[in-house]
Scaffold this active site. Structure first.
Site, PDB file in Angstrom:
ATOM      1  N   GLY A 127       1.171  -1.631   0.040  1.00 52.83           N
ATOM      2  CA  GLY A 127      -0.007  -0.005   0.095  1.00 52.83           C
ATOM      3  C   GLY A 127       1.252   1.077   0.221  1.00 52.83           C
ATOM      4  O   GLY A 127       2.258   1.312   0.791  1.00 52.83           O
ATOM      5  N   CYS A 128       0.603   2.111  -0.777  1.00 52.61           N
ATOM      6  CA  CYS A 128       1.685   3.504  -0.536  1.00 52.61           C
ATOM      7  C   CYS A 128       1.804   4.127   0.900  1.00 52.61           C
ATOM      8  O   CYS A 128       2.208   4.527   0.682  1.00 52.61           O
ATOM      9  CB  CYS A 128       0.729   4.277  -1.728  1.00 52.61           C
ATOM     10  SG  CYS A 128      -0.910   4.956  -1.219  1.00 52.61           S
ATOM     11  N   ASN A 129       0.132   4.230   1.667  1.00 53.43           N
ATOM     12  CA  ASN A 129       0.691   4.700   3.207  1.00 53.43           C
ATOM     13  C   ASN A 129       1.364   3.561   3.421  1.00 53.43           C
ATOM     14  O   ASN A 129       1.918   4.219   4.702  1.00 53.43           O
ATOM     15  CB  ASN A 129      -0.668   4.486   3.459  1.00 53.43           C
ATOM     16  CG  ASN A 129      -2.265   5.382   2.648  1.00 53.43           C
ATOM     17  OD1 ASN A 129      -1.595   7.191   2.274  1.00 53.43           O
ATOM     18  ND2 ASN A 129      -2.987   5.285   2.939  1.00 53.43           N
ATOM     19  N   THR A 170       4.791   4.183   2.853  1.00 55.78           N
ATOM     20  CA  THR A 170       5.868   5.388   3.140  1.00 55.78           C
ATOM     21  C   THR A 170       5.783   5.698   4.845  1.00 55.78           C
ATOM     22  O   THR A 170       6.739   6.267   5.256  1.00 55.78           O
ATOM     23  CB  THR A 170       4.898   7.000   3.507  1.00 55.78           C
ATOM     24  OG1 THR A 170       4.182   6.965   2.004  1.00 55.78           O
ATOM     25  CG2 THR A 170       5.366   7.960   3.098  1.00 55.78           C
TER      26      THR A 170
END
EC number: 1.2.1.38
Lengths: 342, 342, 342, 342
Positions: free
Chosen positions: C148-150, C153
């Site tokens: 997931g992009c979150n 990060t």
């Protein structure tokens, strides 16, 4: 005296704007809010920004008791509007924000909208709702057809000039820059933030935008001979605002004087000093329209730029201004709030 | 009865917002607008969006005749404000929007602002302007110090919880997302559209933001023992709005009940149903503050989110709310307009 | 040597980003583009910004000849992806950008995604695609599950600290600010420009966001004991970017040293000098991730802020980085372009 | 073979864009970066987004050793540029991005820029840098004058039509919509996010924009008789992009055919299918220019719309394209990256 108001199609952006404006109006009270898919929801669910207001829930149209309603705003999609309005009580005053009753000629309607009109008998009754130019008719009307937001902006820039005969009627170009709320709350790919932010473009290029039907009707009637303008709208990454850049041929000073004279006593139209151009940042959230006239370096040409808020002066504010006239209320009531800046 | 108003520092964003609000106020009239570099300019030059208003020109401060003025709003830069206010007539009621009189302790002021205070004698006189919590003092005050916009947002989210003892005082984290108008009209590189649009970031990270001085003062006084929160502001690509995401430890239901009870009768504070989070799009241009309380998946933790418009409830709206109290006007007068959406 | 590539679900934002990146890659060539509703359309119709490229038309999946394809990127919606991948040739290398193979535990998958997994047998085979931490496994894998992009990060900000034991594992708070392209090209009201611009808010508050499944899985495995972070994502008015503000407890200098050491040789992870915070404006359109560590004024606390582009390092860039490893190409190939500023 | 490059005025937006592009160029290496106020700073300080690059620090111009430099890009403010370039080594190849050498006629320069030229002797030497139309001259030149970004856009839309004589030369209207990075990194009130976002407007209305000097020079030379277009630029709330809406009189099909033929073999100019209009979202961050031709509903009229990225094709990309020609490198080298969407 307080007038009882209903809004049909209350869950869209023009509906929200109507509620905002009426909330600040001293002589109107909202008695019914009609919606389709959001019927049954409370105002806090549909519009969390209005949760502090004591308003009725959204209901389906058949649940509305019309007996106590003085005036109804219809903020419905085109084509739906005529079908709904046809069946409303004949004693009800109506301000329609859709395109359905703007064109008086059924053939012109069919040409621009692609379907025959289903309430032809009412087309003749409807008064075109550009307040500053149809005041008396509007005050006496039962059904007023709100103008297109682009159509309003272009007409504010051009009507006095066409009426006074100070510009070449065959050489009018309207380049409009429209903010996205004018497209409504519809779910379309090009209205997504990811597409529009940092992406602007022309649309309906070449003379296919429906508001041309209004320009043709109004400018031709005004001039007493056919007038067809060239009109290109653009979608820009902003929420509110229309900026109309109008290219005309004529004497710039004469154009300016005509404009300044025409709007001298208008409460909402501000003609800027000669040579100044308006910005959408200066009319946001208000019912004001700013107009600038600038002489071009080429002799005999001028640029007229008009700016207004599409949701206020271009739509719901105009609607309220018309309703005030229809109900015998002071025309500016509920509409004098200053723009929101920044 | 109409009260005569002056605004010093009228050419910035909070000045513009004050004029917008007062324009809609039934019992105030602007008699003087003071400015520095823009002294001598008309309102149409400084704020084209207000050109329709009949307002005095901007003048330098020494040109203002204070004899007929009831109340003065000072929207001046920090440090300048104290020097100007020190020399104003002692009978004048003053609402200061700067940071200069927020901190009661001269040492705390010197620590956070880096310079000794030049009107120490007035620091004690000033009342902290968080209306909902200092009503009586404000009504009786001559000088009211408007709060920081971040400080106001964080306090709306936390004061009832600290007062009621329902959260752990040593474990409070405030993550704020602030729109750019909070930084004012200053010409700084990071406020340019090209830098900020599509570029957001934390600033003053690690506990160096001056509004911490207010949090420390207020929360410590409220709790009766030292309270130091962790506070990180972020600049986001929007013009108006502050969103405070607050991480607290305590029983979520108890937190919610405390919050709902505390603001039950507040006209401008809306506590959302348990579990809902607010959005800045729902308070823009208004004096409302929306607060949400959400239980976290981790037991004993909750998130409190507060949203308000930094220029309205966070600054000029609060200032007007305080001025109403000071002048004996209804507290909500001129402040009940609905938010602008979209 | 040139590797032949297919992309399924090529008409979304991550698909567009993959094509952009592969266009600049020296050893890959796109042989097939699969789509659903846009099957049959040319690249110029689906992505006018790519009209200059010589690319195959979008086709439905059953029209793709897999015999010559070396690697397939699947940029399909969750749930659809597992069904499609299950039926792809078993010899095909696959990088999946959906959530379908991120969670190794079928029960965790069912809990977070609300449905049983339909390709359970492949869940064990899939390698978690956080390149910097699973390099060797990815190089040897047939199926890699993009993160997931979150989740990416947050992990860049926290993994080294959890692994080194320099922070309190029970006191981790992740406050994320996400740009809108992370939500994809779906037609939803809250993704409209009119709603999002000037309107930002928290969502999935309280620990309900699905990327928590990844955090739990990865941090728990890393620490060797359960780790559950508190995570609140926010939607902000920008197109690209994720900014993770992470609140941790531990010695700031030790945290900084651990971070700097961990990423010393990483080509895409830039640890800023101690005390500096990153901005999304500095990573846009690139595969870089900027990380800042800042000491808080409260002893024993620090803030770690990480910024990356959700479509590049958070999704398609990561996918290409993994594909490079799987195909034996230099890991950084096609990914070293500088960010777009402003 | 690698060419050694210097950039003067490297700390502005066009400087940043040059560095981004040269970073992806196979045959250029940056040896010196010259700046004024930011001299002495590292690349990470001036441009944090480029911190991963191994680049020299910014230095004042007198510190640059020119002996090993093959070509210098000058991204300096107007007027400064001519003074600096006048004193550079006469053997150095120079691409100037300022306005200083665009106008060949010293009187025209003085008229549009308000000051006499201080390097008149070099004005004749400079080649106008619109690559697609001055290729051979550019390849042979020592000093190339980059065009204005608006001037480039307008010329791409109009040059083939003027050259072919298919439009009325006295009836050309150019309505441009420009993103804000075109105004540079200067600290001006109207470039602030709070002013520009949600606020767009025309500027330099009436024929006062300096790029008209370029239009006059080029179109007149091309037509062999005076051609003066009407030109109105608008500032819109976006960072990158120019959209030129051009109103012309002539046969639309003939206009389209002329356009398509003219750019048939151009690598960076894409003529869209007849009737389609381009969007800035489809060229962002790239060296491509999209052109659409649409027939108007009024016979004998057409609209030509051109879109490009002001910082790339409109400025730094063009500069690199010219530098490639001057150094004997493939013209497209370093410039074929796909646009960034969304």
């Amino acid at each position: 005296m307080t007038h009882s108001i209903a809004i049909l199609g209350a869950s869209g952006y023009t509906g929200a704007e109507l509620i905002r404006l009426i909330d600040g109006h001293s002589a109107m009270q909202i008695k019914a809010l009609g919606a389709y898919s959001k019927a049954g929801q409370s105002i806090a669910q549909v519009f969390p920004h209005l949760r502090h207001l004591d308003l009725p829930d959204m209901v389906s149209f058949d649940k509305i008791d019309w007996s106590g309603i003085d005036l109804c705003f219809c903020a419905l999609p085109h084509k739906t509007s005529q079908e709904v309005i046809r069946d409303l009580p004949k004693t009800l005053k109506i301000v329609d924000l859709s395109a359905d009753f703007r064109l008086r000629d059924p053939e012109a309607y069919a040409q621009w909208y692609g379907n025959p009109h289903s309430a032809v008998e009412m087309q003749g009754e409807a008064v075109y709702g550009l307040t500053e130019f149809y005041r008396d008719d509007i005050a006496a009307a039962r059904l007023v057809a709100g103008t297109g937001c682009n159509a309003a902006t272009g007409q504010f820039a051009l009507r006095p000039l066409i009426a006074a005969g100070v510009i070449d009627l065959d050489e009018i170009i309207l380049d409009l820059k429209c903010a996205v709320s004018g497209a409504g709350r519809a779910l379309k790919e090009n209205l997504l933030h990811a597409e529009l932010s940092e992406g602007y473009h022309a649309y309906a290029v070449g003379g296919t935008h429906r508001h041309l039907g209004e320009f043709d009707q109004e400018f031709t009637a005004l001039a007493g001979r056919p007038v067809h303008v060239q009109f290109t709208p653009h979608l820009v990454p902003a929420n509110r605002g229309i900026l109309a850049t109008t290219y005309v041929k004529g004497d710039a000073q004469k154009i300016y004087d005509t404009m300044a004279q025409a709007y001298l006593n208008e409460p909402f139209i501000e003609v800027l000093p000669m040579g100044e151009a308006p910005s959408t940042r200066h009319i946001r959230g208000s019912n004001f329209c700013h107009i600038g006239v600038i002489k071009d370096r080429i002799d005999g040409r001028a640029i007229v730029v008009a700016a207004l808020d599409n949701l206020t002066k271009g739509s719901s504010g105009q609607a309220l201004q018309n309703a005030n006239l229809m109900l015998g209320v002071e025309e500016t009531e509920g509409l004098m709030m200053a723009p929101l800046f920044p």
